[in-house]
Design a protein around this motif. Structure first.
Motif, PDB file in Angstrom:
ATOM      1  N   HIS A  54     -64.691 -13.082  16.860  1.00 29.17           N
ATOM      2  CA  HIS A  54     -63.761 -12.300  17.793  1.00 29.17           C
ATOM      3  C   HIS A  54     -65.126 -11.579  18.485  1.00 29.17           C
ATOM      4  O   HIS A  54     -65.663 -10.374  18.211  1.00 29.17           O
ATOM      5  CB  HIS A  54     -63.040 -11.713  16.934  1.00 29.17           C
ATOM      6  N   THR A  55     -65.474 -12.243  19.698  1.00 30.50           N
ATOM      7  CA  THR A  55     -66.074 -11.347  20.860  1.00 30.50           C
ATOM      8  C   THR A  55     -65.445 -11.170  22.323  1.00 30.50           C
ATOM      9  O   THR A  55     -64.014 -11.840  21.703  1.00 30.50           O
ATOM     10  CB  THR A  55     -67.133 -12.003  20.709  1.00 30.50           C
ATOM     11  N   HIS A  56     -65.612 -10.511  22.889  1.00 30.95           N
ATOM     12  CA  HIS A  56     -65.198 -10.012  24.195  1.00 30.95           C
ATOM     13  C   HIS A  56     -66.649 -10.076  24.619  1.00 30.95           C
ATOM     14  O   HIS A  56     -67.665  -8.673  25.477  1.00 30.95           O
ATOM     15  CB  HIS A  56     -64.729  -8.346  24.161  1.00 30.95           C
ATOM     16  N   VAL A  57     -67.067 -10.990  25.580  1.00 29.94           N
ATOM     17  CA  VAL A  57     -68.146 -10.797  26.314  1.00 29.94           C
ATOM     18  C   VAL A  57     -68.340 -10.542  27.746  1.00 29.94           C
ATOM     19  O   VAL A  57     -69.541 -10.203  27.899  1.00 29.94           O
ATOM     20  CB  VAL A  57     -68.493 -12.543  25.668  1.00 29.94           C
ATOM     21  N   ASP A  67     -63.757 -16.569  21.715  1.00 29.57           N
ATOM     22  CA  ASP A  67     -64.635 -14.474  22.594  1.00 29.57           C
ATOM     23  C   ASP A  67     -62.208 -14.546  22.251  1.00 29.57           C
ATOM     24  O   ASP A  67     -61.345 -15.911  22.901  1.00 29.57           O
ATOM     25  CB  ASP A  67     -64.527 -15.337  23.967  1.00 29.57           C
ATOM     26  N   ALA A  68     -62.153 -13.706  22.443  1.00 32.31           N
ATOM     27  CA  ALA A  68     -60.734 -12.881  22.241  1.00 32.31           C
ATOM     28  C   ALA A  68     -60.146 -12.644  23.520  1.00 32.31           C
ATOM     29  O   ALA A  68     -58.788 -11.827  23.288  1.00 32.31           O
ATOM     30  CB  ALA A  68     -60.299 -12.216  21.072  1.00 32.31           C
ATOM     31  N   ALA A 108     -52.313 -19.084   6.658  1.00 34.04           N
ATOM     32  CA  ALA A 108     -52.548 -17.850   8.016  1.00 34.04           C
ATOM     33  C   ALA A 108     -54.130 -17.463   7.557  1.00 34.04           C
ATOM     34  O   ALA A 108     -54.688 -17.197   6.809  1.00 34.04           O
ATOM     35  CB  ALA A 108     -52.209 -17.079   8.359  1.00 34.04           C
ATOM     36  N   PHE A 109     -54.867 -17.553   8.828  1.00 37.76           N
ATOM     37  CA  PHE A 109     -56.324 -16.666   8.365  1.00 37.76           C
ATOM     38  C   PHE A 109     -56.355 -15.599   9.762  1.00 37.76           C
ATOM     39  O   PHE A 109     -56.070 -15.453   9.922  1.00 37.76           O
ATOM     40  CB  PHE A 109     -57.913 -17.675   9.485  1.00 37.76           C
ATOM     41  N   MET A 110     -57.734 -14.734   7.990  1.00 38.11           N
ATOM     42  CA  MET A 110     -57.754 -13.143   9.249  1.00 38.11           C
ATOM     43  C   MET A 110     -59.043 -13.262   9.365  1.00 38.11           C
ATOM     44  O   MET A 110     -60.327 -13.874   9.167  1.00 38.11           O
ATOM     45  CB  MET A 110     -58.057 -12.369   8.094  1.00 38.11           C
ATOM     46  N   VAL A 111     -59.814 -12.502  10.713  1.00 37.36           N
ATOM     47  CA  VAL A 111     -60.662 -12.353  11.284  1.00 37.36           C
ATOM     48  C   VAL A 111     -60.615 -11.072  11.556  1.00 37.36           C
ATOM     49  O   VAL A 111     -60.654  -9.916  12.591  1.00 37.36           O
ATOM     50  CB  VAL A 111     -60.425 -13.326  12.573  1.00 37.36           C
ATOM     51  N   PRO A 112     -61.173 -10.498   9.824  1.00 40.23           N
ATOM     52  CA  PRO A 112     -61.301  -8.458  10.187  1.00 40.23           C
ATOM     53  C   PRO A 112     -63.189  -8.587  10.780  1.00 40.23           C
ATOM     54  O   PRO A 112     -64.090  -9.677  11.048  1.00 40.23           O
ATOM     55  CB  PRO A 112     -62.414  -8.335   8.912  1.00 40.23           C
ATOM     56  N   THR A 113     -63.465  -7.236  11.174  1.00 37.62           N
ATOM     57  CA  THR A 113     -64.416  -6.993  12.692  1.00 37.62           C
ATOM     58  C   THR A 113     -64.444  -5.649  12.097  1.00 37.62           C
ATOM     59  O   THR A 113     -64.982  -4.686  12.913  1.00 37.62           O
ATOM     60  CB  THR A 113     -63.406  -6.707  14.038  1.00 37.62           C
ATOM     61  N   LEU A 157     -65.401 -14.585  10.665  1.00 36.48           N
ATOM     62  CA  LEU A 157     -66.148 -13.527  10.541  1.00 36.48           C
ATOM     63  C   LEU A 157     -65.390 -13.407  11.998  1.00 36.48           C
ATOM     64  O   LEU A 157     -66.027 -13.175  13.325  1.00 36.48           O
ATOM     65  CB  LEU A 157     -67.675 -13.284  10.781  1.00 36.48           C
ATOM     66  N   GLY A 158     -65.784 -12.209  12.449  1.00 33.43           N
ATOM     67  CA  GLY A 158     -65.596 -11.533  13.825  1.00 33.43           C
ATOM     68  C   GLY A 158     -66.100 -10.385  13.943  1.00 33.43           C
ATOM     69  O   GLY A 158     -66.629  -9.577  12.937  1.00 33.43           O
ATOM     70  N   THR A 159     -66.906  -9.600  15.277  1.00 24.47           N
ATOM     71  CA  THR A 159     -67.577  -8.414  15.440  1.00 24.47           C
ATOM     72  C   THR A 159     -66.413  -7.418  16.332  1.00 24.47           C
ATOM     73  O   THR A 159     -66.768  -5.991  16.625  1.00 24.47           O
ATOM     74  CB  THR A 159     -68.792  -8.290  16.143  1.00 24.47           C
TER      75      THR A 159
END
Length: 407
Positions: free
Chosen positions: A62-65, A104-105, A265-270, A317-319
């Motif tokens: 989970h990025t927003h570059v 990228d989200a 379902a998956f979870m991507v915490p940040t 893993l997300g940030t």
């Protein structure tokens, strides 16, 4: 393409969480062999790895570059060329921290992914979502309240992470356009959020019919939907409509976690984004209305990890970092390791990430046939995660697609 022989390292198997003393041979961008006493082909580059950990490149799901500033409303109106150029140092920094792949989200598109693939710029491999989909007034709508809400030109702006669509037909058209423009997955805003001006956290995004239409259209294109969602109601609703990954999920409860498990379902915490925003956001231009929302989700993020782990929900893993806060990316590893342990955290940053993006056995692993994304680390991340923190100071070598970017 040059062959590379990595000699004498401690190869980390992220599946079994064990080490093997072995060599790794890379040919034509792939790992061709892993084993003792391998011979280097003629002309191969040899890298001595004695005493170093040899591990797969990490994956940030989970990025927003293109988010080069914290105020996403201001980021959204940047000229396209400027928004793109500002992404270049962000992408380089991500790669130097050992993240060789990102999903990228919202914001990154085919052009950035292709520029990296063809070595126009250095950066991680990108799986782009294009513009995330938001309803009017939702998490991707950065227009300010006014007497007249004018049509949003957001789908035309590189710096805008989202686009505004309403109704099933418009959702379908927007998804078809994003897929045509190169999106590898679709992002929707299924609840209110922190960084947008007009949507409290408890708001629901889109109707169930709109979400199901998004899932169907993504499925028709052979891909899936990822959904921004915080509350149990928003999460369970999205998952039951067919959404594959939930982003953030800070307020998840045990009942909702079980629903996620039942639907695979998956979870991507940040977690790191809330820590960084709370500590530095106001001073870096994060809007006041957004600063006020941080504590509504920050405190429950760590508790969510425990709930999800207990239910057996797979986590990537997300940030989700913005602007100058991108430098905190690696700290997500420490936040998770303190709760889940180093081993599970490393698996989330490699194996689970690869599964989420549909690259199982190709990314996130050191084995014959996998894409050659390899890190040589001075330290043992199973016992001390700090060797992966900072800006990559303890990462001696970074290889992506069989090419050395740091040595």
């Amino acid at each position: 393409m040059t062959s590379i022989l990595i000699q004498g390292g401690n190869v980390l198997d992220v599946d079994s969480l064990t080490f093997t003393a072995a060599d790794v041979l890379i040919e034509n961008g792939l790992i061709s062999r892993v084993g003792p006493n391998l011979s280097a082909p003629a002309g191969a580059e040899t890298i001595q790895a004695k005493g170093l950990t040899v591990m797969p490149g990490m994956i940030d799901c989970h990025t927003h570059v293109v988010a080069s500033q914290l105020n996403l409303g201001q980021n959204a109106i940047l000229p396209n060329a400027l928004a793109t150029l500002r992404a270049v140092p962000i992408l380089s920094g991500i790669l130097m921290r050992g993240f060789t792949t990102v999903r990228d989200a919202g914001g990154a598109d085919f052009s950035l992914a292709e520029a990296i693939r063809t070595d126009v710029i250095d950066g991680p491999r990108i799986f782009p979502a294009g513009h995330a989909l938001s309803q009017t007034g939702g998490h991707g709508d950065f227009r300010q309240r006014n007497d007249l809400i004018e049509p949003c030109a957001c789908s035309l702006k590189v710096g805008n992470i989202g686009r505004v669509v309403d109704g099933e037909d418009d959702v379908r058209l927007a998804i078809r356009e994003e897929i045509m423009k190169g999106a590898t997955q679709i992002k929707i805003m299924a609840s209110g959020g922190v960084a947008s001006p007009n949507d409290p956290i408890h708001f629901l995004g889109f109707s169930e019919k709109e979400i199901r239409a998004a899932v169907e259209e993504a499925g028709n294109a052979g891909t899936y939907v990822m959904a921004h969602a915080y509350t149990p109601r928003a999460i369970s609703r999205a998952v039951q409509c067919g959404v594959r990954t939930i982003e953030h999920g800070n307020l998840v409860d045990a009942t909702t976690a079980q629903i996620m498990k039942e639907h695979n379902a998956f979870m991507v915490p940040t977690l790191i984004t809330y820590e960084a925003l709370a500590n530095e956001g106001a001073g870096l231009g994060f809007p006041a209305e957004s600063v006020a929302k941080i504590e509504a989700v920050r405190g429950d993020g760590k508790k969510a990890l425990e709930i999800l782990a207990k239910a057996g929900v797979k986590m990537g893993l997300g940030t989700d970092l913005l602007g100058a806060l991108h430098r905190h990316q690696s700290e997500e590893l420490k936040l998770r390791a303190d709760i889940l342990g180093n081993g599970m955290t490393l698996q989330q940053a490699t194996l689970v990430g690869a599964e989420i993006i549909g690259m199982t056995d190709k990314l996130g692993i050191i084995k014959a046939g996998a894409i050659a994304d390899v890190l040589l680390v001075d330290g043992n991340p199973l016992t001390d995660i700090s060797c992966l923190l900072g800006q990559g100071e303890h990462i001696r070598t970074i290889i992506k697609d069989g090419k050395t970017y740091k040595n």
